[in-house]
Design a protein around this motif. Sequence first.
Motif, PDB file in Angstrom:
ATOM      1  N   PRO A   1       0.806  -1.226   0.000  1.00  0.00           N
ATOM      2  CA  PRO A   1       0.000   0.000   0.000  1.00  0.00           C
ATOM      3  C   PRO A   1       0.841   1.279   0.000  1.00  0.00           C
ATOM      4  O   PRO A   1       0.482   2.271  -0.657  1.00  0.00           O
ATOM      5  CB  PRO A   1      -0.827  -0.117   1.279  1.00  0.00           C
ATOM      6  N   VAL A   2       1.954   1.258   0.727  1.00  0.00           N
ATOM      7  CA  VAL A   2       2.806   2.454   0.792  1.00  0.00           C
ATOM      8  C   VAL A   2       3.454   2.724  -0.561  1.00  0.00           C
ATOM      9  O   VAL A   2       3.460   3.860  -1.053  1.00  0.00           O
ATOM     10  CB  VAL A   2       3.887   2.294   1.883  1.00  0.00           C
ATOM     11  N   VAL A   3       3.994   1.682  -1.191  1.00  0.00           N
ATOM     12  CA  VAL A   3       4.622   1.843  -2.505  1.00  0.00           C
ATOM     13  C   VAL A   3       3.581   2.291  -3.531  1.00  0.00           C
ATOM     14  O   VAL A   3       3.845   3.174  -4.363  1.00  0.00           O
ATOM     15  CB  VAL A   3       5.299   0.538  -2.949  1.00  0.00           C
ATOM     16  N   ALA A   4       2.389   1.687  -3.487  1.00  0.00           N
ATOM     17  CA  ALA A   4       1.322   2.070  -4.420  1.00  0.00           C
ATOM     18  C   ALA A   4       0.940   3.530  -4.251  1.00  0.00           C
ATOM     19  O   ALA A   4       0.752   4.268  -5.233  1.00  0.00           O
ATOM     20  CB  ALA A   4       0.104   1.175  -4.209  1.00  0.00           C
ATOM     21  N   ALA A   5       0.842   3.994  -3.001  1.00  0.00           N
ATOM     22  CA  ALA A   5       0.493   5.395  -2.743  1.00  0.00           C
ATOM     23  C   ALA A   5       1.570   6.332  -3.273  1.00  0.00           C
ATOM     24  O   ALA A   5       1.269   7.396  -3.845  1.00  0.00           O
ATOM     25  CB  ALA A   5       0.288   5.611  -1.244  1.00  0.00           C
ATOM     26  N   LEU A   6       2.825   5.951  -3.115  1.00  0.00           N
ATOM     27  CA  LEU A   6       3.927   6.779  -3.602  1.00  0.00           C
ATOM     28  C   LEU A   6       3.911   6.886  -5.124  1.00  0.00           C
ATOM     29  O   LEU A   6       4.171   7.955  -5.692  1.00  0.00           O
ATOM     30  CB  LEU A   6       5.259   6.208  -3.130  1.00  0.00           C
ATOM     31  N   LEU A   7       3.602   5.775  -5.787  1.00  0.00           N
ATOM     32  CA  LEU A   7       3.564   5.786  -7.247  1.00  0.00           C
ATOM     33  C   LEU A   7       2.358   6.568  -7.764  1.00  0.00           C
ATOM     34  O   LEU A   7       2.466   7.349  -8.715  1.00  0.00           O
ATOM     35  CB  LEU A   7       3.518   4.350  -7.776  1.00  0.00           C
ATOM     36  N   LEU A   8       1.196   6.377  -7.141  1.00  0.00           N
ATOM     37  CA  LEU A   8      -0.024   7.044  -7.601  1.00  0.00           C
ATOM     38  C   LEU A   8       0.041   8.555  -7.393  1.00  0.00           C
ATOM     39  O   LEU A   8      -0.517   9.330  -8.173  1.00  0.00           O
ATOM     40  CB  LEU A   8      -1.244   6.474  -6.876  1.00  0.00           C
ATOM     41  N   THR A   9       0.700   8.989  -6.328  1.00  0.00           N
ATOM     42  CA  THR A   9       0.814  10.425  -6.057  1.00  0.00           C
ATOM     43  C   THR A   9       1.973  11.068  -6.813  1.00  0.00           C
ATOM     44  O   THR A   9       2.107  12.292  -6.811  1.00  0.00           O
ATOM     45  CB  THR A   9       1.014  10.676  -4.547  1.00  0.00           C
ATOM     46  N   GLY A  10       2.812  10.241  -7.439  1.00  0.00           N
ATOM     47  CA  GLY A  10       3.935  10.781  -8.193  1.00  0.00           C
ATOM     48  C   GLY A  10       5.140  11.151  -7.353  1.00  0.00           C
ATOM     49  O   GLY A  10       6.113  11.712  -7.870  1.00  0.00           O
ATOM     50  N   LEU A  11       5.092  10.837  -6.050  1.00  0.00           N
ATOM     51  CA  LEU A  11       6.246  11.160  -5.201  1.00  0.00           C
ATOM     52  C   LEU A  11       7.464  10.332  -5.571  1.00  0.00           C
ATOM     53  O   LEU A  11       8.602  10.776  -5.420  1.00  0.00           O
ATOM     54  CB  LEU A  11       5.880  10.935  -3.729  1.00  0.00           C
ATOM     55  N   VAL A  12       7.222   9.118  -6.043  1.00  0.00           N
ATOM     56  CA  VAL A  12       8.307   8.254  -6.516  1.00  0.00           C
ATOM     57  C   VAL A  12       7.985   7.838  -7.941  1.00  0.00           C
ATOM     58  O   VAL A  12       6.922   7.264  -8.188  1.00  0.00           O
ATOM     59  CB  VAL A  12       8.468   7.010  -5.617  1.00  0.00           C
ATOM     60  N   PRO A  13       8.850   8.114  -8.894  1.00  0.00           N
ATOM     61  CA  PRO A  13       8.586   7.721 -10.291  1.00  0.00           C
ATOM     62  C   PRO A  13       8.824   6.237 -10.512  1.00  0.00           C
ATOM     63  O   PRO A  13       9.529   5.583  -9.731  1.00  0.00           O
ATOM     64  CB  PRO A  13       9.603   8.567 -11.077  1.00  0.00           C
TER      65      PRO A  13
ATOM     66  N   ARG B   1      10.805   4.395 -11.882  1.00  0.00           N
ATOM     67  CA  ARG B   1      12.174   4.271 -12.380  1.00  0.00           C
ATOM     68  C   ARG B   1      12.989   3.525 -11.343  1.00  0.00           C
ATOM     69  O   ARG B   1      12.877   3.790 -10.150  1.00  0.00           O
ATOM     70  CB  ARG B   1      12.799   5.642 -12.643  1.00  0.00           C
ATOM     71  N   GLY B   2      13.806   2.610 -11.809  1.00  0.00           N
ATOM     72  CA  GLY B   2      14.563   1.781 -10.895  1.00  0.00           C
ATOM     73  C   GLY B   2      15.459   2.562  -9.969  1.00  0.00           C
ATOM     74  O   GLY B   2      15.621   2.201  -8.802  1.00  0.00           O
ATOM     75  N   ILE B   3      16.047   3.638 -10.452  1.00  0.00           N
ATOM     76  CA  ILE B   3      16.985   4.405  -9.655  1.00  0.00           C
ATOM     77  C   ILE B   3      16.320   5.007  -8.431  1.00  0.00           C
ATOM     78  O   ILE B   3      16.974   5.318  -7.434  1.00  0.00           O
ATOM     79  CB  ILE B   3      17.645   5.523 -10.519  1.00  0.00           C
ATOM     80  N   ALA B   4      14.984   5.183  -8.485  1.00  0.00           N
ATOM     81  CA  ALA B   4      14.252   5.720  -7.341  1.00  0.00           C
ATOM     82  C   ALA B   4      13.455   4.638  -6.627  1.00  0.00           C
ATOM     83  O   ALA B   4      13.403   4.587  -5.394  1.00  0.00           O
ATOM     84  CB  ALA B   4      13.311   6.836  -7.800  1.00  0.00           C
ATOM     85  N   LEU B   5      12.817   3.759  -7.392  1.00  0.00           N
ATOM     86  CA  LEU B   5      11.899   2.777  -6.817  1.00  0.00           C
ATOM     87  C   LEU B   5      12.622   1.674  -6.059  1.00  0.00           C
ATOM     88  O   LEU B   5      12.158   1.224  -5.004  1.00  0.00           O
ATOM     89  CB  LEU B   5      11.038   2.171  -7.923  1.00  0.00           C
ATOM     90  N   ILE B   6      13.747   1.220  -6.555  1.00  0.00           N
ATOM     91  CA  ILE B   6      14.463   0.118  -5.910  1.00  0.00           C
ATOM     92  C   ILE B   6      14.933   0.476  -4.505  1.00  0.00           C
ATOM     93  O   ILE B   6      14.683  -0.277  -3.550  1.00  0.00           O
ATOM     94  CB  ILE B   6      15.634  -0.364  -6.783  1.00  0.00           C
ATOM     95  N   PRO B   7      15.626   1.601  -4.302  1.00  0.00           N
ATOM     96  CA  PRO B   7      16.068   1.895  -2.932  1.00  0.00           C
ATOM     97  C   PRO B   7      14.925   2.155  -1.964  1.00  0.00           C
ATOM     98  O   PRO B   7      14.976   1.714  -0.815  1.00  0.00           O
ATOM     99  CB  PRO B   7      16.954   3.132  -3.104  1.00  0.00           C
ATOM    100  N   VAL B   8      13.873   2.856  -2.412  1.00  0.00           N
ATOM    101  CA  VAL B   8      12.741   3.140  -1.525  1.00  0.00           C
ATOM    102  C   VAL B   8      12.040   1.845  -1.135  1.00  0.00           C
ATOM    103  O   VAL B   8      11.765   1.589   0.046  1.00  0.00           O
ATOM    104  CB  VAL B   8      11.749   4.109  -2.198  1.00  0.00           C
ATOM    105  N   THR B   9      11.749   1.000  -2.123  1.00  0.00           N
ATOM    106  CA  THR B   9      11.085  -0.267  -1.837  1.00  0.00           C
ATOM    107  C   THR B   9      11.973  -1.170  -0.986  1.00  0.00           C
ATOM    108  O   THR B   9      11.489  -1.872  -0.089  1.00  0.00           O
ATOM    109  CB  THR B   9      10.718  -0.992  -3.151  1.00  0.00           C
ATOM    110  N   GLY B  10      13.267  -1.147  -1.253  1.00  0.00           N
ATOM    111  CA  GLY B  10      14.185  -1.963  -0.470  1.00  0.00           C
ATOM    112  C   GLY B  10      14.205  -1.566   0.997  1.00  0.00           C
ATOM    113  O   GLY B  10      14.234  -2.429   1.884  1.00  0.00           O
ATOM    114  N   ILE B  11      14.169  -0.275   1.269  1.00  0.00           N
ATOM    115  CA  ILE B  11      14.140   0.197   2.658  1.00  0.00           C
ATOM    116  C   ILE B  11      12.867  -0.274   3.351  1.00  0.00           C
ATOM    117  O   ILE B  11      12.895  -0.750   4.493  1.00  0.00           O
ATOM    118  CB  ILE B  11      14.233   1.732   2.704  1.00  0.00           C
TER     119      ILE B  11
END
Length: 260
Positions: free
Chosen positions: A106-118, A120-130
């Motif tokens: 749910p947190v990752v989905a909210a970040l993607l839907l709101t555009g806070l995280v694009p 793109r692997g360079i942004a999504l991988i570290p955020v999701t990994g944390i």
Amino acid sequence: MLPVNSVLGAVLAALLVAAAGVAAVARLTGPGGRSHARAVGTAGLRAAVQLAAVSYVIGWVVRAVPLLLGFLLLMYAVAVWTAGRRVTGNRTWWWAALPIGAGVLPVVAALLLTGLVPVRGIALIPVTGILIGGALSATVLAGRRALDELASRHGEVEAGMALGLLDREARLEIARPAASDALLPGLDQTRTVGLVTLPGAFVGMLLGGASPVMAGAVQLFVLVALMAVQAVAVALVLELVARGRLHRGGGPGRPAGEVA
């Protein structure tokens, strides 16, 4: 910040040997009396190999969305396996997929839907990994503490059931305080951020050239998101243990927490 050369390798090797040596001298042991000295050394070597491999893989998967999604699923699968096997050694380990997934998705989905995280692997991988790492830690701590408490206080569970409580309610009464302790590391880190430690996201942003205000905003987001993820993970692990879905017994008929 750190030069990648032979000096760094020598320092890392010395620190790893020191950590394993202290664990051996202090006779630090895990479940079954197994020494943590070997586990420390193995963990350090695995980390070196895995980080070297991931460094190359990330540069490859960020080029296409399907590869990116596949890599994220791999991260999730490894987290589920690691958390589940840390909590229990039987076939119920796969239930760890629920608290980790329900906390992170749910947190990752909210970040993607709101555009806070694009996307793109360079942004999504570290955020999701944390977030996955935080959910993994909370799941392991909550599951182990809850099952340990039920095993040591099984008589109290039976007493509660004798007084008319349902199985789930009796187990919740005993396991809830212990499982809730899994939130303490995240709470302490959030309470003391900036006063005791400067976490990795903050330092990384500063080293990357971001302003202190932007670095602080990113770190605040990470800490709050982690608290949300870990709260969900702990709540679901507690429920799974109370319902007997996640246990250490020889079968579903055994009480949760009872060791075969």
